[in-house]
Design a protein around this motif. Structure first.
Motif, PDB file in Angstrom:
ATOM      1  N   GLU A 227      -3.690   9.985   3.176  1.00 31.61           N
ATOM      2  CA  GLU A 227      -4.098   9.807   1.770  1.00 31.61           C
ATOM      3  C   GLU A 227      -4.267   8.339   1.273  1.00 31.61           C
ATOM      4  O   GLU A 227      -4.820   8.071   0.341  1.00 31.61           O
ATOM      5  CB  GLU A 227      -2.422  10.318   0.776  1.00 31.61           C
ATOM      6  CG  GLU A 227      -2.563  11.801   0.555  1.00 31.61           C
ATOM      7  CD  GLU A 227      -3.780  12.146  -0.234  1.00 31.61           C
ATOM      8  OE1 GLU A 227      -3.790  11.989  -1.324  1.00 31.61           O
ATOM      9  OE2 GLU A 227      -4.466  13.148   0.710  1.00 31.61           O
ATOM     10  N   LYS A 228      -3.302   7.566   2.113  1.00 29.53           N
ATOM     11  CA  LYS A 228      -3.907   6.086   1.837  1.00 29.53           C
ATOM     12  C   LYS A 228      -5.561   5.808   1.893  1.00 29.53           C
ATOM     13  O   LYS A 228      -5.983   4.934   1.301  1.00 29.53           O
ATOM     14  CB  LYS A 228      -2.876   5.185   2.558  1.00 29.53           C
ATOM     15  CG  LYS A 228      -1.930   4.446   2.081  1.00 29.53           C
ATOM     16  CD  LYS A 228      -1.014   3.387   2.775  1.00 29.53           C
ATOM     17  CE  LYS A 228      -1.033   3.494   4.242  1.00 29.53           C
ATOM     18  NZ  LYS A 228       0.142   2.980   4.901  1.00 29.53           N
TER      19      LYS A 228
ATOM     20  N   ILE B   9       1.740   4.728  -3.088  1.00 28.62           N
ATOM     21  CA  ILE B   9       1.665   6.082  -2.806  1.00 28.62           C
ATOM     22  C   ILE B   9       2.938   6.932  -2.805  1.00 28.62           C
ATOM     23  O   ILE B   9       3.121   8.130  -3.323  1.00 28.62           O
ATOM     24  CB  ILE B   9       0.898   6.530  -1.424  1.00 28.62           C
ATOM     25  CG1 ILE B   9      -0.630   5.988  -1.544  1.00 28.62           C
ATOM     26  CG2 ILE B   9       0.976   8.025  -1.195  1.00 28.62           C
ATOM     27  CD1 ILE B   9      -1.209   5.781  -0.051  1.00 28.62           C
ATOM     28  N   TYR B  10       3.872   6.328  -2.429  1.00 27.30           N
ATOM     29  CA  TYR B  10       5.187   6.857  -2.311  1.00 27.30           C
ATOM     30  C   TYR B  10       5.967   7.259  -3.708  1.00 27.30           C
ATOM     31  O   TYR B  10       5.609   6.720  -4.769  1.00 27.30           O
ATOM     32  CB  TYR B  10       6.240   5.817  -1.550  1.00 27.30           C
ATOM     33  CG  TYR B  10       6.742   6.310  -0.360  1.00 27.30           C
ATOM     34  CD1 TYR B  10       7.108   7.705  -0.112  1.00 27.30           C
ATOM     35  CD2 TYR B  10       6.348   5.499   0.721  1.00 27.30           C
ATOM     36  CE1 TYR B  10       7.325   7.968   0.951  1.00 27.30           C
ATOM     37  CE2 TYR B  10       6.508   5.847   2.054  1.00 27.30           C
ATOM     38  CZ  TYR B  10       7.059   7.038   2.163  1.00 27.30           C
ATOM     39  OH  TYR B  10       7.286   7.454   3.655  1.00 27.30           O
TER      40      TYR B  10
ATOM     41  N   GLN C   1      12.099   4.077   6.310  1.00 23.95           N
ATOM     42  CA  GLN C   1      11.394   5.281   5.985  1.00 23.95           C
ATOM     43  C   GLN C   1      11.761   6.624   6.673  1.00 23.95           C
ATOM     44  O   GLN C   1      12.043   7.794   6.056  1.00 23.95           O
ATOM     45  CB  GLN C   1       9.599   5.112   6.288  1.00 23.95           C
ATOM     46  CG  GLN C   1       8.818   5.565   5.561  1.00 23.95           C
ATOM     47  CD  GLN C   1       7.588   5.446   6.085  1.00 23.95           C
ATOM     48  OE1 GLN C   1       6.839   6.214   6.539  1.00 23.95           O
ATOM     49  NE2 GLN C   1       7.078   3.952   6.121  1.00 23.95           N
TER      50      GLN C   1
ATOM     51  N   ARG D 294      15.671  15.767   4.265  1.00 24.82           N
ATOM     52  CA  ARG D 294      15.815  16.916   5.328  1.00 24.82           C
ATOM     53  C   ARG D 294      17.233  17.560   5.245  1.00 24.82           C
ATOM     54  O   ARG D 294      17.149  18.706   5.625  1.00 24.82           O
ATOM     55  CB  ARG D 294      15.353  16.688   6.620  1.00 24.82           C
ATOM     56  CG  ARG D 294      13.683  16.603   6.703  1.00 24.82           C
ATOM     57  CD  ARG D 294      12.820  17.930   6.607  1.00 24.82           C
ATOM     58  NE  ARG D 294      11.228  17.432   6.391  1.00 24.82           N
ATOM     59  CZ  ARG D 294      10.572  18.021   5.753  1.00 24.82           C
ATOM     60  NH1 ARG D 294      10.826  19.046   5.052  1.00 24.82           N
ATOM     61  NH2 ARG D 294       9.288  17.955   5.952  1.00 24.82           N
TER      62      ARG D 294
ATOM     63  N   ILE E 273       0.879  10.573   4.268  1.00 22.31           N
ATOM     64  CA  ILE E 273       0.921   9.238   3.336  1.00 22.31           C
ATOM     65  C   ILE E 273      -0.172   8.430   3.952  1.00 22.31           C
ATOM     66  O   ILE E 273      -0.971   7.641   3.376  1.00 22.31           O
ATOM     67  CB  ILE E 273       2.136   8.483   3.540  1.00 22.31           C
ATOM     68  CG1 ILE E 273       3.019   9.537   2.435  1.00 22.31           C
ATOM     69  CG2 ILE E 273       1.911   7.170   2.800  1.00 22.31           C
ATOM     70  CD1 ILE E 273       4.708   8.888   2.687  1.00 22.31           C
TER      71      ILE E 273
ATOM     72  N   LEU F  37       0.914  -1.259  -0.410  1.00 21.05           N
ATOM     73  CA  LEU F  37      -0.105   0.142  -0.135  1.00 21.05           C
ATOM     74  C   LEU F  37       0.713   1.394   0.043  1.00 21.05           C
ATOM     75  O   LEU F  37       0.771   2.172  -0.549  1.00 21.05           O
ATOM     76  CB  LEU F  37      -0.754   0.140   1.202  1.00 21.05           C
ATOM     77  CG  LEU F  37      -2.180  -0.827   1.268  1.00 21.05           C
ATOM     78  CD1 LEU F  37      -2.599  -0.893   2.547  1.00 21.05           C
ATOM     79  CD2 LEU F  37      -3.228  -0.148   0.315  1.00 21.05           C
ATOM     80  N   PHE F  38       1.790   1.261   0.949  1.00 25.46           N
ATOM     81  CA  PHE F  38       2.851   2.168   1.063  1.00 25.46           C
ATOM     82  C   PHE F  38       3.480   2.445  -0.084  1.00 25.46           C
ATOM     83  O   PHE F  38       3.755   3.836  -0.532  1.00 25.46           O
ATOM     84  CB  PHE F  38       3.689   1.690   2.257  1.00 25.46           C
ATOM     85  CG  PHE F  38       5.115   2.555   2.123  1.00 25.46           C
ATOM     86  CD1 PHE F  38       5.184   3.470   3.000  1.00 25.46           C
ATOM     87  CD2 PHE F  38       6.358   2.146   1.584  1.00 25.46           C
ATOM     88  CE1 PHE F  38       6.278   4.246   3.400  1.00 25.46           C
ATOM     89  CE2 PHE F  38       7.188   2.831   1.869  1.00 25.46           C
ATOM     90  CZ  PHE F  38       7.410   3.760   2.647  1.00 25.46           C
TER      91      PHE F  38
ATOM     92  N   PHE G  55      13.422   9.983   5.012  1.00 27.99           N
ATOM     93  CA  PHE G  55      13.012  11.466   5.233  1.00 27.99           C
ATOM     94  C   PHE G  55      14.168  12.238   5.795  1.00 27.99           C
ATOM     95  O   PHE G  55      14.261  13.404   5.633  1.00 27.99           O
ATOM     96  CB  PHE G  55      11.686  11.356   6.047  1.00 27.99           C
ATOM     97  CG  PHE G  55      10.578  10.812   5.099  1.00 27.99           C
ATOM     98  CD1 PHE G  55      10.231  11.702   3.929  1.00 27.99           C
ATOM     99  CD2 PHE G  55       9.660   9.727   5.348  1.00 27.99           C
ATOM    100  CE1 PHE G  55       9.225  11.306   3.056  1.00 27.99           C
ATOM    101  CE2 PHE G  55       8.810   9.527   4.412  1.00 27.99           C
ATOM    102  CZ  PHE G  55       8.302  10.239   3.488  1.00 27.99           C
TER     103      PHE G  55
ATOM    104  N   PRO H  72       6.035  13.630   6.900  1.00 30.10           N
ATOM    105  CA  PRO H  72       5.290  13.329   5.648  1.00 30.10           C
ATOM    106  C   PRO H  72       4.645  11.972   5.795  1.00 30.10           C
ATOM    107  O   PRO H  72       3.831  11.569   5.072  1.00 30.10           O
ATOM    108  CB  PRO H  72       6.402  13.310   4.517  1.00 30.10           C
ATOM    109  CG  PRO H  72       7.864  13.326   5.589  1.00 30.10           C
ATOM    110  CD  PRO H  72       7.418  14.159   6.874  1.00 30.10           C
ATOM    111  N   GLN H  73       5.265  11.046   6.757  1.00 26.97           N
ATOM    112  CA  GLN H  73       4.381   9.749   6.861  1.00 26.97           C
ATOM    113  C   GLN H  73       2.961   9.941   7.238  1.00 26.97           C
ATOM    114  O   GLN H  73       2.308   9.136   6.933  1.00 26.97           O
ATOM    115  CB  GLN H  73       5.266   8.922   7.879  1.00 26.97           C
ATOM    116  CG  GLN H  73       6.837   8.776   7.553  1.00 26.97           C
ATOM    117  CD  GLN H  73       7.785   9.586   8.254  1.00 26.97           C
ATOM    118  OE1 GLN H  73       7.644  10.927   7.949  1.00 26.97           O
ATOM    119  NE2 GLN H  73       8.697   9.190   9.212  1.00 26.97           N
TER     120      GLN H  73
END
Lengths: 217, 217
Positions: free
Chosen positions: B108-109, A16-17, A40, A48, B105, A12-13, A44, B101-102
């Motif tokens: 949005e999922k 979207i990513y 993850q 940054r 996500i 699922l992840f 991120f 940001p996670q």
């Protein structure tokens, strides 16, 4: 590739990513002790960072190409044969076998040991011991058979089931070879109370070892 | 740079290590949740990889340069303004603010939310709230003041002290500005029992929220 429980949410992840993020999450997920969530966070975190920090990270990763696994002891160094194996001042008749390069570093830091080393490619799970045979045969056993100068092999493994299993497995391999069995003395590091130990809180096995191996003063 | 307790052993460690290894251990030590020991394991893990895997890792790291922080909502995307902010089908009068940001996500999922987002640069420790002001002023507050279309701000923070602190801090900032106070509706996500909750084991606050916010059926 991933643990079962994480697969669905990862799928699922990934839908979207960003491709760039998901590719890198996948690589970090294979790092020791790192799951998809931590992977993850790493990506991120990197996003940054200022671009120059990422460039520096990449440069330092590239520098790993200058490091070799010593063709004799499999320790890492800047040479095809590491400085320890090349050092004629060291005792080439003793080999201390460790599971990880970190263990070698811990022993070198101490500064007392003057023999050679043998670093296993990786630590082995008890369940893997069948495949393990191949690694040992290819590296350690070949070295021991070829180099008749070696007279003693010291086991420098962790004092847990994994470490004991590895020591047992290797000593059985050696005992099966009559020449090696005759030539090599096998030894392990002394057991006893560590510095700062409180008798009251010491575990029974350590306490038993400390008593059994007591020394005259 | 390092936690105090680790400094001495790290110093010793750096005296024996290869420069290439120590440089990379230092970089990994700054990754979120990673100490010097884990950083060391990462480097040895990478050294044990075939060279082509390291090359692939480097290529994927380089690909991060194609990712931008959206100049409106600070979400990551392949564009200077992210597809969500560019999407005219979405409701531009609602902004959901998240810490990471996670979190975006995760929302949005689910696929139900059709407003916009605002991603904070990072999650903030309660102790940092003085410095936090600057980040908020620079990003969120500027956006809210400039874009009069925004009518509602939803807090999408974790339900813990940190999240509550962030929500409180931001709502205070907004209430101090008479125009924003008048224009913006502030809201937070509903509280109640999560799917699969067992009443017997639910905590008192959640249970209280679930009762207070009960709905007619």
């Amino acid at each position: 590739m991933y643990r079962c429980g994480a697969s669905l949410s990862l799928l699922l992840f990934f839908m979207i990513y960003l491709k760039e993020v998901q590719d890198l999450v996948e690589i970090f997920s294979h790092f020791p002790g790192i799951g998809p969530k931590a992977a993850q966070r790493f990506v991120f975190y990197l996003l940054r960072q200022p671009a120059k920090n990422r460039t520096e990270f990449i440069e330092r990763l590239k520098a790993l190409e200058n490091i070799y696994s010593c063709s004799i002891c499999h320790n890492f160094s800047n040479h095809k044969i590491c400085p320890i194996c090349q050092d004629s001042q060291r005792d080439h008749s003793i080999v201390l076998i460790v599971a990880r390069p970190q263990d070698l570093i811990a022993i070198e830091k101490m500064g007392h040991y003057k023999g050679l080393y043998h670093v296993l490619e990786r630590e082995l799970e008890p369940i893997e011991q069948a495949n393990f045979a191949k690694i040992i045969t290819n590296n350690l056993l070949t070295r021991l058979k070829k180099n008749k100068e070696i007279k003693e092999l010291i086991f420098g493994f962790d004092l847990n089931i994994k470490g004991e299993g590895m020591a047992l497995y290797i000593s059985n391999l050696i005992k099966r070879d009559s020449e090696l069995k005759k030539r090599l003395k096998l030894s392990k590091m002394a057991r006893g109370l560590p510095l700062g130990a409180e008798i009251e809180y010491a575990d029974e096995i350590t306490l038993g070892d400390a008593l059994k191996n007591r020394k005259n003063i």
